[in-house]
Design a protein around this motif. Structure first.
Motif, PDB file in Angstrom:
ATOM      1  N   SER A  26     -10.055  -4.070   1.587  1.00 17.89           N
ATOM      2  CA  SER A  26      -9.956  -4.616   2.814  1.00 17.89           C
ATOM      3  C   SER A  26     -11.517  -4.512   3.204  1.00 17.89           C
ATOM      4  CB  SER A  26     -10.151  -3.237   4.308  1.00 17.89           C
ATOM      5  OG  SER A  26     -11.316  -2.706   3.970  1.00 17.89           O
TER       6      SER A  26
ATOM      7  N   ASP B  75     -12.343  -0.142  -1.992  1.00 18.90           N
ATOM      8  CA  ASP B  75     -11.561  -0.871  -0.630  1.00 18.90           C
ATOM      9  C   ASP B  75     -11.451  -2.407  -0.346  1.00 18.90           C
ATOM     10  OD1 ASP B  75     -11.859  -1.500   2.185  1.00 18.90           O
ATOM     11  OD2 ASP B  75     -13.381  -0.961   2.666  1.00 18.90           O
TER      12      ASP B  75
ATOM     13  N   ASP C 178       0.751  -1.556   0.186  1.00 21.56           N
ATOM     14  CA  ASP C 178      -0.399  -0.311   0.359  1.00 21.56           C
ATOM     15  C   ASP C 178       0.361   1.183   0.130  1.00 21.56           C
ATOM     16  OD1 ASP C 178      -2.474  -1.535  -0.447  1.00 21.56           O
ATOM     17  OD2 ASP C 178      -2.861  -1.364   1.583  1.00 21.56           O
TER      18      ASP C 178
ATOM     19  N   ASN D 281      -4.626   5.961   1.581  1.00 21.89           N
ATOM     20  CA  ASN D 281      -6.115   4.349   1.828  1.00 21.89           C
ATOM     21  C   ASN D 281      -5.074   3.623   0.956  1.00 21.89           C
ATOM     22  OD1 ASN D 281      -5.378   5.143  -1.281  1.00 21.89           O
ATOM     23  ND2 ASN D 281      -7.188   5.966  -1.317  1.00 21.89           N
ATOM     24  N   ASP D 282      -6.282   2.315   1.188  1.00 20.71           N
ATOM     25  CA  ASP D 282      -6.284   0.816   0.868  1.00 20.71           C
ATOM     26  C   ASP D 282      -6.472   0.821  -0.931  1.00 20.71           C
ATOM     27  OD1 ASP D 282      -6.206   0.076   3.778  1.00 20.71           O
ATOM     28  OD2 ASP D 282      -8.358  -0.079   3.691  1.00 20.71           O
TER      29      ASP D 282
END
Length: 417
Positions: free
Chosen positions: A184, A182, A12, A398-399
């Motif tokens: 995650s 996203d 990341d 951010n991811d």
């Protein structure tokens, strides 16, 4: 140099990845798929117009055709049924020709009153709550509360979605767009959100067919160039890509501009010293936006391109069928193009960037994203004095590998008046 058998595993940390990979190198994405990543500015421009490079995964990615790409791979939503986003050659030219009239500067100029209204609404929502509360002392996540609402409400309004109806299509569209960026969330959550997004788009198109209006969705339905029109599936894909590609990248553009100005107060003071009604102020804000696009490109890598034949890029042999990841963030920091590339300096003369891509697949919504930033940034900083709560070096990214922004922007704010 990395090899196909010993690829660099992407993280990341976008800029650590860029430095580790170098101008061109083999990489492994978070889901195990391998690709060649390109960070060199000139090489990315070459790829953007190369006749033997395609974005059509169905036609030019052998592993996808052979069933070797996991159905839950993070890149699948980006490379399947993606309309003009992934079309190649004559088909891409046809699809782009149909949508181009909706993205002329004249059409974007017509959106300015609406964008101004959306920005004003977002600013009102983050205002201190009471008449005696002159400052926001509790940390406010400006990314969530300002950078996100402006682009998604703009896109929704442009497409003809009722962005104030929280029981209708808008929440489903936003959830679907959020999920695609996203990394995650679980694959099951991603799949459910993606299906919801597609269903909402189909319903939106059905409504506009029944009751045409002046929205972009209706314009796409009615698009006709020399007797050629979009199919129903093509309309749906154009709408999906407009939502996905135009949402998070604009969020990150606002995020990066705000972060860079708060961490470089001398440049913020300089632009605020200009009379806001003058051309000088407008040009100063444009310079900030351009430099942010260079220094901290909102899009890092957008999956994916494919070598149709064996090609050589920047002296690197790329076999036919190889997926290519072009790093627009890397291009902005290329020391062969920019002096002191890691320094944010809106006064620099040469701000050449590839923040919206390059070549036939350059983002058609670039002008709309810039218009949003040109309204949002002056309005925000003229109304509020902002202070970052966290050490800038400690704010997480951010991811994911696709976009380039922060996980949060916690600030306190105080009205200027």
């Amino acid at each position: 140099m990395t090899t196909e058998t010993n690829p660099y595993v992407l993280t990341d940390d976008i800029y650590a990845d860029i430095e580790s990979v170098g101008p061109v190198g083999w990489v492994e994405m978070p889901d195990g798929l391998r690709a060649v990543m390109v960070t060199d500015y000139a090489a990315i421009k070459e790829i953007g117009t190369h006749p033997d490079v395609s974005r059509d995964a169905a036609a030019h990615w052998p592993d996808l055709r052979a069933g070797n790409v996991p159905a839950d791979s993070l890149v699948v939503p980006w490379v399947t049924n993606a309309g003009p986003f992934s079309a190649y050659g004559a088909e891409h030219r046809r699809l782009k020709k149909l949508m181009t009239p909706a993205f002329t500067q004249r059409q974007i100029d017509k959106l300015e009153p609406m964008i101004d209204e959306i920005v004003a609404g977002a600013l009102a929502k983050i205002a201190p709550s009471g008449p005696h509360d002159r400052s926001q002392v509790e940390p406010l996540d400006l990314r969530a509360e300002f950078c996100f609402p402006v682009p998604i409400r703009t896109i929704g309004a442009v497409l003809g979605v009722d962005v104030d109806d929280e029981q209708d299509l808008f929440p489903v569209i936003r959830a679907g767009a959020d999920a695609l960026f996203d990394t995650s969330i679980s694959r099951e959550e991603l799949g459910a959100a993606f299906i919801g997004l597609l269903g909402a788009i189909d319903e939106l198109i059905a409504r506009k067919r029944a009751r045409p209006d002046d929205s972009l969705t209706s314009a796409l339905i009615q698009a006709n160039q020399d007797g050629d029109t979009y199919t129903a599936a093509e309309i749906a894909e154009v709408v999906r890509i407009l939502i996905v590609a135009g949402y998070e990248t604009t969020v990150n553009l606002l995020d990066q501009c705000i972060f860079l100005l708060l961490t470089h107060p001398q440049h913020l003071a300089a632009v605020l010293a200009e009379d806001p009604s003058t051309d000088a102020a407008e040009k100063a804000w444009e310079a900030i936006i351009d430099e942010a696009l260079r220094h901290s490109s909102p899009a890092n890598v957008v999956p994916m391109r494919f070598a149709i034949k064996d090609i050589v890029i920047a002296g690197f042999d790329i076999p036919a069928g190889t997926p290519l990841l072009v790093s627009f963030a890397g291009a902005g920091r290329d020391p062969k193009v920019h002096e002191a590339p890691d320094v944010f300096d809106p006064t620099r003369i040469k701000k050449d960037h590839l923040g919206f891509g390059y070549g036939p697949h350059r983002c058609p919504g670039a002008a709309m994203a810039i218009a949003e930033a040109k309204f949002a940034l002056p309005a925000l900083f003229s109304r509020y004095r902002l202070t970052l709560v966290e050490d800038p070096a400690e704010i997480p990214a951010n991811d994911g590998i696709i976009t380039n922004g922060h996980a949060r922007l916690l600030v306190t704010l105080e009205p200027n008046d």
